[in-house]
Design an enzyme around this catalytic site. Structure first.
Site, PDB file in Angstrom:
ATOM      1  N   ASP A  42      -5.049  -2.393  15.400  1.00  0.00           N
ATOM      2  CA  ASP A  42      -5.381  -1.571  14.231  1.00  0.00           C
ATOM      3  C   ASP A  42      -4.711  -0.211  14.371  1.00  0.00           C
ATOM      4  O   ASP A  42      -4.458   0.266  15.479  1.00  0.00           O
ATOM      5  CB  ASP A  42      -6.900  -1.395  14.081  1.00  0.00           C
ATOM      6  CG  ASP A  42      -7.309  -1.114  12.635  1.00  0.00           C
ATOM      7  OD1 ASP A  42      -7.801  -2.032  11.952  1.00  0.00           O
ATOM      8  OD2 ASP A  42      -7.104   0.040  12.170  1.00  0.00           O
ATOM      9  N   ASP A  68       0.744   1.014  14.376  1.00  0.00           N
ATOM     10  CA  ASP A  68       0.999   1.016  12.935  1.00  0.00           C
ATOM     11  C   ASP A  68       1.917  -0.177  12.663  1.00  0.00           C
ATOM     12  O   ASP A  68       3.042  -0.224  13.187  1.00  0.00           O
ATOM     13  CB  ASP A  68       1.690   2.334  12.563  1.00  0.00           C
ATOM     14  CG  ASP A  68       2.067   2.417  11.087  1.00  0.00           C
ATOM     15  OD1 ASP A  68       2.051   1.381  10.402  1.00  0.00           O
ATOM     16  OD2 ASP A  68       2.392   3.527  10.645  1.00  0.00           O
ATOM     17  N   ASN A  95      -2.999  -9.406   8.749  1.00  0.00           N
ATOM     18  CA  ASN A  95      -4.060  -9.048   7.805  1.00  0.00           C
ATOM     19  C   ASN A  95      -4.032  -7.582   7.382  1.00  0.00           C
ATOM     20  O   ASN A  95      -4.522  -7.242   6.303  1.00  0.00           O
ATOM     21  CB  ASN A  95      -5.409  -9.390   8.459  1.00  0.00           C
ATOM     22  CG  ASN A  95      -6.561  -8.681   7.807  1.00  0.00           C
ATOM     23  OD1 ASN A  95      -7.018  -9.066   6.735  1.00  0.00           O
ATOM     24  ND2 ASN A  95      -7.032  -7.591   8.428  1.00  0.00           N
ATOM     25  N   SER A 149      -3.096 -11.827  -1.725  1.00  0.00           N
ATOM     26  CA  SER A 149      -4.207 -11.385  -2.570  1.00  0.00           C
ATOM     27  C   SER A 149      -4.036 -12.079  -3.914  1.00  0.00           C
ATOM     28  O   SER A 149      -2.912 -12.457  -4.279  1.00  0.00           O
ATOM     29  CB  SER A 149      -4.145  -9.866  -2.778  1.00  0.00           C
ATOM     30  OG  SER A 149      -5.028  -9.467  -3.814  1.00  0.00           O
ATOM     31  N   TYR A 162       0.546  -2.583  -5.380  1.00  0.00           N
ATOM     32  CA  TYR A 162      -0.191  -3.557  -4.553  1.00  0.00           C
ATOM     33  C   TYR A 162       0.154  -4.972  -5.013  1.00  0.00           C
ATOM     34  O   TYR A 162       0.445  -5.842  -4.182  1.00  0.00           O
ATOM     35  CB  TYR A 162      -1.688  -3.273  -4.689  1.00  0.00           C
ATOM     36  CG  TYR A 162      -2.586  -4.124  -3.814  1.00  0.00           C
ATOM     37  CD1 TYR A 162      -2.679  -3.904  -2.438  1.00  0.00           C
ATOM     38  CD2 TYR A 162      -3.381  -5.130  -4.364  1.00  0.00           C
ATOM     39  CE1 TYR A 162      -3.524  -4.661  -1.642  1.00  0.00           C
ATOM     40  CE2 TYR A 162      -4.227  -5.890  -3.579  1.00  0.00           C
ATOM     41  CZ  TYR A 162      -4.301  -5.656  -2.215  1.00  0.00           C
ATOM     42  OH  TYR A 162      -5.137  -6.407  -1.432  1.00  0.00           O
ATOM     43  N   TYR A 223     -15.111 -13.395 -12.292  1.00  0.00           N
ATOM     44  CA  TYR A 223     -15.423 -14.323 -11.204  1.00  0.00           C
ATOM     45  C   TYR A 223     -16.399 -15.412 -11.633  1.00  0.00           C
ATOM     46  O   TYR A 223     -17.603 -15.187 -11.663  1.00  0.00           O
ATOM     47  CB  TYR A 223     -15.956 -13.546  -9.989  1.00  0.00           C
ATOM     48  CG  TYR A 223     -14.820 -12.845  -9.266  1.00  0.00           C
ATOM     49  CD1 TYR A 223     -14.197 -13.442  -8.181  1.00  0.00           C
ATOM     50  CD2 TYR A 223     -14.324 -11.629  -9.725  1.00  0.00           C
ATOM     51  CE1 TYR A 223     -13.112 -12.835  -7.555  1.00  0.00           C
ATOM     52  CE2 TYR A 223     -13.246 -11.016  -9.108  1.00  0.00           C
ATOM     53  CZ  TYR A 223     -12.644 -11.633  -8.022  1.00  0.00           C
ATOM     54  OH  TYR A 223     -11.569 -11.044  -7.416  1.00  0.00           O
TER      55      TYR A 223
HETATM   56  N1  LIG Z   1     -11.146  -6.679   0.276  1.00  0.00           N
HETATM   57  C1  LIG Z   1     -10.566  -7.342  -0.699  1.00  0.00           C
HETATM   58  O1  LIG Z   1     -11.133  -7.498  -1.783  1.00  0.00           O
HETATM   59  C2  LIG Z   1      -9.216  -7.961  -0.505  1.00  0.00           C
HETATM   60  C3  LIG Z   1      -8.771  -8.865  -1.471  1.00  0.00           C
HETATM   61  C4  LIG Z   1      -7.521  -9.440  -1.301  1.00  0.00           C
HETATM   62  C5  LIG Z   1      -6.745  -9.125  -0.207  1.00  0.00           C
HETATM   63  N2  LIG Z   1      -7.218  -8.241   0.700  1.00  0.00           N
HETATM   64  C6  LIG Z   1      -6.349  -7.942   1.827  1.00  0.00           C
HETATM   65  O2  LIG Z   1      -7.041  -8.237   3.017  1.00  0.00           O
HETATM   66  C7  LIG Z   1      -6.576  -7.383   4.065  1.00  0.00           C
HETATM   67  C8  LIG Z   1      -7.755  -6.697   4.734  1.00  0.00           C
HETATM   68  O3  LIG Z   1      -8.460  -5.990   3.772  1.00  0.00           O
HETATM   69  P1  LIG Z   1      -9.937  -5.437   3.998  1.00  0.00           P
HETATM   70  O4  LIG Z   1     -10.562  -5.448   2.670  1.00  0.00           O
HETATM   71  O5  LIG Z   1     -10.574  -6.124   5.140  1.00  0.00           O
HETATM   72  O6  LIG Z   1      -9.566  -3.921   4.356  1.00  0.00           O
HETATM   73  P2  LIG Z   1     -10.213  -2.833   5.336  1.00  0.00           P
HETATM   74  O7  LIG Z   1      -9.757  -1.523   4.800  1.00  0.00           O
HETATM   75  O8  LIG Z   1     -11.662  -3.086   5.553  1.00  0.00           O
HETATM   76  O9  LIG Z   1      -9.441  -3.137   6.701  1.00  0.00           O
HETATM   77  C9  LIG Z   1      -8.059  -2.947   6.805  1.00  0.00           C
HETATM   78  C10 LIG Z   1      -7.758  -2.528   8.233  1.00  0.00           C
HETATM   79  O10 LIG Z   1      -6.322  -2.390   8.341  1.00  0.00           O
HETATM   80  C11 LIG Z   1      -6.058  -1.240   9.083  1.00  0.00           C
HETATM   81  N3  LIG Z   1      -4.727  -0.725   8.737  1.00  0.00           N
HETATM   82  C12 LIG Z   1      -4.362  -0.081   7.607  1.00  0.00           C
HETATM   83  N4  LIG Z   1      -3.071   0.268   7.671  1.00  0.00           N
HETATM   84  C13 LIG Z   1      -2.616  -0.150   8.870  1.00  0.00           C
HETATM   85  C14 LIG Z   1      -1.371  -0.070   9.532  1.00  0.00           C
HETATM   86  N5  LIG Z   1      -0.326   0.552   8.972  1.00  0.00           N
HETATM   87  N6  LIG Z   1      -1.243  -0.621  10.760  1.00  0.00           N
HETATM   88  C15 LIG Z   1      -2.301  -1.235  11.358  1.00  0.00           C
HETATM   89  N7  LIG Z   1      -3.519  -1.326  10.786  1.00  0.00           N
HETATM   90  C16 LIG Z   1      -3.671  -0.798   9.555  1.00  0.00           C
HETATM   91  C17 LIG Z   1      -7.146  -0.249   8.711  1.00  0.00           C
HETATM   92  O11 LIG Z   1      -7.297   0.767   9.698  1.00  0.00           O
HETATM   93  C18 LIG Z   1      -8.368  -1.168   8.600  1.00  0.00           C
HETATM   94  O12 LIG Z   1      -9.074  -1.258   9.811  1.00  0.00           O
HETATM   95  C19 LIG Z   1      -5.577  -6.428   3.403  1.00  0.00           C
HETATM   96  O13 LIG Z   1      -4.267  -6.930   3.581  1.00  0.00           O
HETATM   97  C20 LIG Z   1      -5.962  -6.479   1.952  1.00  0.00           C
HETATM   98  O14 LIG Z   1      -4.894  -6.152   1.100  1.00  0.00           O
HETATM   99  C21 LIG Z   1      -8.434  -7.652   0.589  1.00  0.00           C
END
Ligand SMILES: NC(=O)c1ccc[n+]([C@@H]2O[C@H](COP(=O)([O-])OP(=O)(O)OC[C@H]3O[C@@H](n4cnc5c(N)ncnc54)[C@H](O)[C@@H]3O)[C@@H](O)[C@H]2O)c1
Length: 263
Positions: A42, A68, A95, A149, A162, A223
């Site tokens: 992370d 990163d 992810n 997504s 996005y 949904y």
């Molecule tokens: N939550 C949703 O509704 C949803 C829906 C579709 C897709 N997604 C995708 O799922 C994935 C996770 O989303 P989430 O909702 O769990 O998000 P979240 O914000 O809870 O977790 C994302 C994590 O990624 C880390 N992160 C961000 N930028 C980073 C980088 N440059 N390098 C390393 N780590 C990094 C953050 O610190 C965080 O811990 C993402 O790719 C998001 O686009 C989420």
């Protein structure tokens, strides 16, 4: 075998990016419960460490890595550390992601760049680094799971950068699947609908003009299943794609969206 699982990933090593929160944390915990040693990567070191500590608490094996995903040198170093620690790499879950709000008419250039840097380029960089170490034996496969997504499949209002970046991840998945099949590396992409995580909270609030309940109600109209997803429900899909149960799946675009894209 550890935790509550039945060992579906026994003997495997997995690296989960963005593993410090939301879907990544739920997946890291689930992979570990199913017997994988997990490298939790992370941007936020303390978040990765928290997930690794939760895994240790359930008697699993984990290390925390701060990097990163859009920085090639940091990614290479983190992947090397994971392989040095655990000796191999079988599963990569790309992810980590960031959202980016605004229609093309108003979106900031910086947001566009960040969205592509983390969501798309991060997937490329982590996959490239992981592939140096993924070498499945005859009869076995390695698995790369990309995080798409529904925003990569349909137009979600005011999410232009996005949507575009997640569309790129889906296209990249298909390209990788074709290129990597001869190396026995399977590559699939999960397209979740809205899941309640820290990433989505500001979006839901903004959609309700500051009122979370109103934003949620507006979202749920889309949904058929009548609720948002949970991180654990996406982790279940990732677990399946990571496991040998998905041995004939590559290049698949797997929606887990409560029917959002079915209508
Ligand atoms: N939550 C949703 O509704 C949803 C829906 C579709 C897709 N997604 C995708 O799922 C994935 C996770 O989303 P989430 O909702 O769990 O998000 P979240 O914000 O809870 O977790 C994302 C994590 O990624 C880390 N992160 C961000 N930028 C980073 C980088 N440059 N390098 C390393 N780590 C990094 C953050 O610190 C965080 O811990 C993402 O790719 C998001 O686009 C989420």
């Amino acid at each position: 075998m550890t935790g509550t699982g039945i060992g579906r990933l026994a003997g495997k090593v997995a690296l989960v990016t963005g593993g410090g929160s939301g879907i990544g944390q739920a997946s890291a915990l689930r992979f570990a419960a199913e017997g994988a040693a997990v490298a939790v990567l992370d941007l936020r070191e303390e978040a990765a460490a928290e997930t690794a500590a939760l895994i240790a608490k359930q008697d699993g094996q984990a290390i925390a890595l701060a990097a990163d995903v859009s920085n090639a040198a940091q990614v290479e170093e983190a992947v090397t550390r994971a392989v040095t620690e655990f000796g191999r790499l079988d599963v990569l879950y790309n992810n980590a992601g960031v959202d980016s709000r605004g229609s093309v008419a108003v979106a900031e250039e910086d947001n566009w760049d960040l969205s592509f840097a983390v969501n798309a380029k991060g997937t490329f960089l982590c996959s490239r680094a992981a592939l140096r170490h993924m070498d499945p034996a005859e009869g076995e496969t390695a698995s790369i799971i990309n995080q798409g997504s529904v925003a990569g499949l349909v137009g979600v209002p005011n999410f232009a950068a996005y949507c575009a970046a997640k569309g790129a991840v889906i296209a990249l998945t298909r390209s990788m699947a074709v290129d990597l099949a001869p190396r026995r590396v399977r590559v699939n992409v999960i397209c979740p609908g809205t899941v309640f995580t820290p990433l989505m909270e500001p979006m839901l609030r903004a959609r309700g003009d500051g009122d979370m309940a109103a934003g949620l109600a507006k979202t749920l109209v889309k949904y058929p299943i009548g609720r948002l997803g949970t991180p654990e429900e996406i982790a279940n899909v990732a677990l399946f794609l990571a496991s040998d149960e998905a041995s004939f799946m590559t290049g698949a675009v797997v929606t887990a969206d409560g029917g959002m894209t079915a209508q």
